[in-house]
Design an enzyme around this catalytic site. Structure first.
Site, PDB file in Angstrom:
ATOM      1  N   TRP A  26      43.088  43.554  51.341  1.00 20.83           N
ATOM      2  CA  TRP A  26      42.978  43.190  52.752  1.00 20.83           C
ATOM      3  C   TRP A  26      44.341  42.794  53.302  1.00 20.83           C
ATOM      4  CZ3 TRP A  26      38.886  42.556  56.280  1.00 20.83           C
ATOM      5  CH2 TRP A  26      37.620  42.893  55.790  1.00 20.83           C
ATOM      6  N   SER A  58      39.428  38.627  48.458  1.00 16.71           N
ATOM      7  CA  SER A  58      39.715  37.309  47.885  1.00 16.71           C
ATOM      8  C   SER A  58      38.610  36.801  46.967  1.00 16.71           C
ATOM      9  CB  SER A  58      39.960  36.300  49.009  1.00 16.71           C
ATOM     10  OG  SER A  58      41.139  36.638  49.711  1.00 16.71           O
ATOM     11  N   ILE A  59      37.370  37.086  47.287  1.00 12.02           N
ATOM     12  CA  ILE A  59      36.258  36.614  46.452  1.00 12.02           C
ATOM     13  C   ILE A  59      36.370  37.155  45.027  1.00 12.02           C
ATOM     14  CG2 ILE A  59      33.760  36.902  46.108  1.00 12.02           C
ATOM     15  CD1 ILE A  59      34.366  34.687  48.060  1.00 12.02           C
ATOM     16  N   GLU A  60      36.965  38.323  44.856  1.00 13.53           N
ATOM     17  CA  GLU A  60      37.104  38.918  43.524  1.00 13.53           C
ATOM     18  C   GLU A  60      38.262  38.319  42.720  1.00 13.53           C
ATOM     19  OE1 GLU A  60      34.603  41.051  45.991  1.00 13.53           O
ATOM     20  OE2 GLU A  60      36.752  40.906  46.413  1.00 13.53           O
ATOM     21  N   VAL A  81      43.281  35.106  53.886  1.00 16.26           N
ATOM     22  CA  VAL A  81      41.992  34.942  54.550  1.00 16.26           C
ATOM     23  C   VAL A  81      42.304  34.396  55.939  1.00 16.26           C
ATOM     24  CG1 VAL A  81      39.702  33.907  54.466  1.00 16.26           C
ATOM     25  CG2 VAL A  81      40.914  34.395  52.328  1.00 16.26           C
ATOM     26  N   HIS A  88      32.055  32.189  57.670  1.00 14.74           N
ATOM     27  CA  HIS A  88      32.467  32.978  56.499  1.00 14.74           C
ATOM     28  C   HIS A  88      33.829  32.525  55.969  1.00 14.74           C
ATOM     29  CE1 HIS A  88      32.558  36.484  53.871  1.00 14.74           C
ATOM     30  NE2 HIS A  88      33.782  36.761  54.313  1.00 14.74           N
ATOM     31  N   ARG A 127      54.204  32.691  56.599  1.00 12.47           N
ATOM     32  CA  ARG A 127      54.167  32.140  55.244  1.00 12.47           C
ATOM     33  C   ARG A 127      54.383  33.201  54.164  1.00 12.47           C
ATOM     34  NH1 ARG A 127      51.255  29.255  58.676  1.00 12.47           N
ATOM     35  NH2 ARG A 127      50.928  27.026  58.338  1.00 12.47           N
TER      36      ARG A 127
END
Length: 165
Positions: A26, A58-60, A81, A88, A127
């Protein structure tokens, strides 16, 4: 963004360490730059060939970082994210942060958290370590993971009677 109190990023000499890096797909412009800067930190530290794995989102990251922790001295998770209009964002950020912390503790392997959690894309760009960015989180997360791996190596030597040098 507060840089107050932040130490100067320094990269340890860690050529003998094995480093694994997991980066999401992503927000490719930002995540690719995080990865470039993580690899720059690894190179500066003398880490010859980090293992790099790309994951869908990111969840993975936690489960992939857990597997990397089985074969590496340090692991870095990279991603972005960005807040949307639903809860969410909170679910993902909380799950990823808790998951990466759990991996680090369960595997006794440092996991550098280079997952940016931002309200806007502009905050993420600031960042990500671009020329005009205020921060360089991919580089910083990698340096922190490598330094922590060296501290753990010394502490484990202390358990065997060696101690810090």
């Amino acid at each position: 963004m507060s840089g107050e109190g932040r130490p100067q990023a320094s990269v340890p000499q860690a050529g003998e360490l094995r480093l694994g890096i997991a980066a999401i797909r992503w927000h490719a412009k930002i995540t690719d730059r995080l990865l470039e800067r993580a690899l720059a930190a690894a190179s500066e530290a003398g880490v010859a060939e980090p293992t790099v794995v790309r994951v869908p989102g990111s969840i993975e990251l936690p489960v992939v970082c857990q597997q990397l922790a089985h074969q590496h001295d340090a692991v870095v998770a990279l991603g972005v994210v960005i807040r949307g209009g639903t809860p969410h964002f909170e679910y993902v950020c909380d799950s990823v942060t808790a998951g990466l912390t759990r991996v680090s503790l369960d595997e006794s392997t440092p996991v550098g958290n280079g997952v940016l959690t931002c309200d806007t894309e502009e905050q993420a760009l600031a960042r990500a370590g671009f020329e005009d960015s205020a921060e360089d989180k991919g580089f910083e997360a990698t340096a922190a993971a490598l330094e922590t791996a060296l501290v753990l190596r010394e502490l484990r030597g202390f358990e065997n009677g060696r101690g810090f040098l």
